[in-house]
Scaffold this active site. Structure first.
Site, mmCIF file in Angstrom:
data_model
loop_
_atom_site.group_PDB
_atom_site.id
_atom_site.type_symbol
_atom_site.label_atom_id
_atom_site.label_comp_id
_atom_site.label_asym_id
_atom_site.label_seq_id
_atom_site.Cartn_x
_atom_site.Cartn_y
_atom_site.Cartn_z
ATOM 1 N N LYS A 81 -7.910 -5.371 11.491
ATOM 2 C CA LYS A 81 -7.735 -6.556 11.191
ATOM 3 C C LYS A 81 -7.016 -7.960 11.878
ATOM 4 C CE LYS A 81 -6.338 -7.454 7.142
ATOM 5 N NZ LYS A 81 -4.931 -8.263 6.178
ATOM 6 N N ARG B 55 2.563 -16.406 -2.213
ATOM 7 C CA ARG B 55 3.548 -15.737 -1.218
ATOM 8 C C ARG B 55 4.344 -16.193 -0.037
ATOM 9 N NH1 ARG B 55 -0.764 -11.439 1.924
ATOM 10 N NH2 ARG B 55 1.246 -10.704 2.825
ATOM 11 N N GLN C 263 4.544 -10.537 11.335
ATOM 12 C CA GLN C 263 3.822 -12.464 11.594
ATOM 13 C C GLN C 263 5.064 -13.202 11.574
ATOM 14 O OE1 GLN C 263 2.482 -12.130 6.763
ATOM 15 N NE2 GLN C 263 0.875 -10.809 7.597
ATOM 16 N N ASP D 137 1.020 -1.195 4.979
ATOM 17 C CA ASP D 137 0.302 -1.309 4.527
ATOM 18 C C ASP D 137 -0.693 -0.131 4.183
ATOM 19 O OD1 ASP D 137 -0.028 -4.192 5.146
ATOM 20 O OD2 ASP D 137 -0.885 -4.064 7.360
ATOM 21 N N LYS E 298 3.514 -8.193 -0.616
ATOM 22 C CA LYS E 298 2.228 -8.314 -0.376
ATOM 23 C C LYS E 298 0.710 -9.192 -1.317
ATOM 24 C CE LYS E 298 3.138 -6.483 3.588
ATOM 25 N NZ LYS E 298 3.624 -7.278 4.781
ATOM 26 N N ARG F 298 3.208 -4.462 -4.431
ATOM 27 C CA ARG F 298 2.218 -3.247 -4.890
ATOM 28 C C ARG F 298 3.030 -2.280 -5.488
ATOM 29 N NH1 ARG F 298 -0.388 -3.947 1.564
ATOM 30 N NH2 ARG F 298 -2.629 -5.050 0.549
ATOM 31 N N ARG G 228 -5.831 -3.281 -1.411
ATOM 32 C CA ARG G 228 -6.182 -2.203 -0.823
ATOM 33 C C ARG G 228 -5.415 -1.441 -2.112
ATOM 34 N NH1 ARG G 228 -5.661 -2.470 4.491
ATOM 35 N NH2 ARG G 228 -5.155 -3.906 5.700
#
Ligand code: S3P
Length: 427
Positions: A15, A116, A163, A309, A336, A340, A381
């Site tokens: 990705k 986010r 990022q 991730d 995320k 998570r 995920r």
């Protein structure tokens, strides 16, 4: 208990690399060909954004794109808001790339992305001279003012984030002078590698990158390796289910991505790498995964950025492992696609697993997973991780809100069926 997971599979393209390939090909001069492009919603959203910016992108076959680059200054003003969908990578990298254009743009996203944090890119981009407005709290949509003269900066991201680094480097292409990144914890270096592939002079090493503005990108052909983060679900599935032996072909093994391999091996996993080779400037190998009983571990904090991730699926491995697994130094998991730590802890508790949440991690007492109903908070995920949990759970697991699996891995169900695990999408 499920039947053994056996056979050979190839998971779809990476990705992170697919996003970057579209972005750099779009602003390169000439025609680039991308093979192994991830046909996920996130990466398609990025391609659609460049189409809206006037770039002709052909899709002659699945997982292939031909991008007719328009050059660094050839993008055209879009007629509306640019929709990044669920993708934080898309929005943050585009914020950097679009900060130096001559026209205004607005970047928006879905409900998850709209919550986010974007201050982490707004701050360095503003220091470079960009004007970026956001909603209260630094949330999307982002409004980028065009026609700004950007200047290079020396920047140390406050959190380990490829990022943030990439947003600054992409803005640096349009900036006067030198842009330099000094990371405290090295993160994935795909932007740096791909800039070099497209012919931009860049100096980089682990945790460090430096470039100057004002050069050109030249078209290149990119062969995207399989995404380690998608492979991770199958690596854990084959590890957990007795009698399994699964081969995953051509998995990208960039060292800044493979922290999970290190941690699973510490836990006792049996994962061999065969046929290590180079593909498109990245190391890939076939992974041969055999079932092995796992024991709980303290996840080394140094591994955290290299497996950022993979925590949802690690939580599942930890819930099955004998003994206690402790995760620390992973507060980034709270921002995320979902929180998570909270989503995984709530789901595992609903399945009878003892999990103690901490601000930057969790303590999981492993042993066995029961059946029950869990939510995935629309997080791809998390949904795939609980699907893997279903293979070894005492009873069926019902997972709500799974549609976002398509953001990163639309072929998940199909490949899972190939490997021998039956998931019922209707339940
Ligand atoms: C990505 C970087 C990571 C990762 C995300 C993809 C990238 O985010 O979680 O899925 O492609 O650069 P951060 O760099 O913000 O940790």
């Amino acid at each position: 208990m499920a039947r053994p997971i056996r056979g050979e599979i190839t998971v779809p393209g990476d990705k992170s690399i697919s996003h970057r390939a579209i972005m750099l090909a779009a602003i390169a001069e000439g025609t680039s060909r991308i093979d192994g492009f991830l046909e996920g919603e996130d990466t398609r959203a990025t391609a659609a954004i460049f189409a809206a910016l006037g770039v002709a992108i052909e899709a002659p076959a699945l997982s292939r794109r031909i991008v007719h680059g328009v050059g660094l200054h050839g993008l055209a003003p879009p007629s509306g808001v640019l929709d990044c969908g669920n993708s934080g990578t898309g929005m943050r990298l585009l914020a950097g790339l679009l900060a130096g254009q001559r026209f205004d743009t607005v970047l928006a996203g879905d409900a998850s992305l709209s919550n986010r944090p974007m201050r982490r890119v707004i701050e360095p981009l503003s220091t470079m001279g960009a004007i970026v407005d956001a909603e209260a709290g630094g949330l999307p949509p982002l409004r980028l003012r065009g026609g700004r003269d950007l200047r290079g900066i020396v920047y140390t991201p406050p959190v380990a984030s490829a990022q943030i680094k990439s947003a600054v480097l992409l803005a640096g292409l349009y900036a006067r002078g030198e842009t330099e990144i000094r990371e405290v914890h090295a993160t994935r270096d795909y932007t740096e590698r791909m800039l070099a592939t497209f012919g931009w002079p860049i100096e980089f090493s682990s945790g460090h990158a430096r470039l100057t503005g004002g050069h050109r990108l030249r078209a290149a052909d990119i062969d995207v390796p399989s995404d380690f983060s998608s492979a991770a679900f199958f690596i854990v599935a084959a590890t957990l289910v007795p009698g399994s032996e699964l081969v995953l072909r051509g998995v990208g093994l960039n060292p800044r991505r493979t922290g999970l391999l290190e941690v699973l091996r510490l836990m006792g996993a049996d994962i061999r790498e065969e046929g290590r080779r180079e593909q498109g400037g990245e190391i890939v190998a076939d992974l041969v995964v055999r079932h092995a009983p796992l024991r709980g571990v303290e996840v080394p904090v140094a591994c955290v950025p290299d497996m950022i991730d993979e925590f949802p699926i690690l939580f599942i491995a930890a819930a099955v492992a004998r003994g206690t697994t402790t995760v620390r130094g992973a507060a980034e998991l709270r921002v995320k696609e979902s929180d998570r730590i909270a989503t995984m802890a709530a789901g595992l508790r609903a399945l009878g697993v003892a999990v103690h949440e901490t601000p930057d991690g969790a303590v999981i007492d492993g042993g066995a997973i029961g059946g029950g109903a869990v939510g995935s908070a629309g997080d791809h995920r998390v949904a795939m991780s609980f699907a893997v949990a279903g293979l070894v759970a005492g009873d069926a697991i019902r997972i709500a809100d799974c549609a976002n699996v398509a953001t990163s891995f639309p072929q998940f169900l199909e490949l899972a069926a190939d490997a021998g695990f039956a998931l019922n999408p209707g339940v």
